[in-house]
Write an enzyme that holds these catalytic residues in place. Sequence first.
Site, PDB file in Angstrom:
ATOM      1  CD  GLU A 125      39.371  59.659  57.142  1.00 16.22           C
ATOM      2  OE1 GLU A 125      40.348  60.416  57.182  1.00 16.22           O
ATOM      3  OE2 GLU A 125      38.390  59.824  56.397  1.00 16.22           O
TER       4      GLU A 125
ATOM      5  CE1 TYR B 114      32.714  54.545  58.264  1.00 16.07           C
ATOM      6  CE2 TYR B 114      34.671  55.844  57.762  1.00 16.07           C
ATOM      7  CZ  TYR B 114      33.578  55.108  57.338  1.00 16.07           C
ATOM      8  OH  TYR B 114      33.361  54.938  55.984  1.00 16.07           O
TER       9      TYR B 114
ATOM     10  CE1 TYR C  43      27.524  61.327  56.766  1.00 16.45           C
ATOM     11  CE2 TYR C  43      27.176  63.680  57.123  1.00 16.45           C
ATOM     12  CZ  TYR C  43      26.782  62.366  57.314  1.00 16.45           C
ATOM     13  OH  TYR C  43      25.669  62.080  58.051  1.00 16.45           O
ATOM     14  CB  SER C  44      35.163  60.923  53.202  1.00 15.13           C
ATOM     15  OG  SER C  44      36.005  60.599  54.251  1.00 15.13           O
TER      16      SER C  44
ATOM     17  CB  CYS D 140      38.670  54.944  53.991  1.00 18.81           C
ATOM     18  SG  CYS D 140      37.469  56.113  54.663  1.00 18.81           S
TER      19      CYS D 140
END
Length: 425
Positions: A423, A425, A213-214, A383
Amino acid sequence: MDTHTLIDNGILKQHLIDPEICIRCNTCEATCPVNAITHDDNNYVVRADVCNGCMACISPCPTGSIDNWRAVPVARAYTVEEQFSWEELPGELAPYELVAAGGEPATEVTALQQAPEAPAEPGTQVFRSAQYGATVPPWSAAHPYTNLFPPKNPTTATVVGNFNCTEAGFESETHHVVLDFGSMPFPVLEGQSIGIIPPGADALGKPHHARQYSVASPRNGERPGYNNLALTVKRVTVDHDGNPVRGVASNYVCDLKVGDKVQVVGPFGSSFLMPNHPRSHIVMICTGTGSAPMRAMTEWRRRLRNSGKFEGGKLLLFFGARTQQELPYFGPLQSLPKDFIDINLAFSRTPGQPKRYVQDLMRERAADLLALLRDDNSHFYVCGLKGMEEGVVMALRDIAQEAGLSWDALGGTLQREGRLHLETY
Ligand code: A2P
């Protein structure tokens, strides 16, 4: 470069990923220019017959688990199926085993040390947004600590806050979770991530691996001066195809109570970091929980501004969500001063409104983005959803090209100088 450069006298220097350290963040698979990396529910693995040793995946890996190599006879390269079943890497083969297989033990395979693939020449390749993503931080970034607590040696944090930061009663729910490390040093920078290990075991009886987790809070803590940090975690209730599923880690984190203890690994990440020099501009483009690093960077700049001792540059935010109610931190965002941050929200599922994505808003703000693209002090951060990445980088490309700039040159510069970070996902 072809596979032969990895082979010396019948011995293959096989690229492998250490399953004990890997945090399954998908960075390597997203970075690999030749699609040599794949994964199942258990492991990320490298196809020996596809990997060309270009090294593009090595530096983006947050943990270093990617940088493992084993000398094996070519005919006995580890298959993808073997790698999927591993819980740890196999040892090195003894020299006699290599020789018995018909090869001389390779002492060194120098051709492996190649630079990452350069951005494509105009018109020679399909558009691949990942090649413009930097693997180095901006020149003025602070030095990050990484891997202080690797997956084999997690530390414990205590939950000191957990609340829904989206509007209650909607299909998707995102939580803001605050973890405190007490007297255990756990320094993080904006843009870094941590891993959380859910308790219990998976369907095969093995302990769960860490989920990444960021960090959503700035370097001096969610609460300034405290040794704590915040995460932005969406409760997973459906899979990628929309079928109901209960995400193990996200539900665990979203259900945590104040006082609960959590196993944490990290910190991870050494390139998605913010610039620290005066008058540096930050363009933030995100969807959903991809807002976590953007919140961290914005809040650090806000604290610097309030200190009166730092002259920041422009902050420009493009933030996408299904609806206003499902956009994390919608309320707090509204209270940020207009002369501090330029906020652009894209909602895709507001009843009665056309579907809007972040890249649509970027094109509407082409003139402002062009001025920033021309400025060496500008840094771009993307992101969130994987699907968004290509559309966003294409929007930047089109904005540059419509003004007569060469995207191949500009995109390459942004990548090399650590000024375009992806970034997804
Ligand atoms: P959509 O309504 O099409 O799913 P999520 O809530 O699932 O995390 O999604 C965040 C936002 O990102 C949603 O508004 C979603 O729109 C949007 N999105 C989905 N695909 C893309 C894409 N390819 N480019 C930009 N935004 C996207």
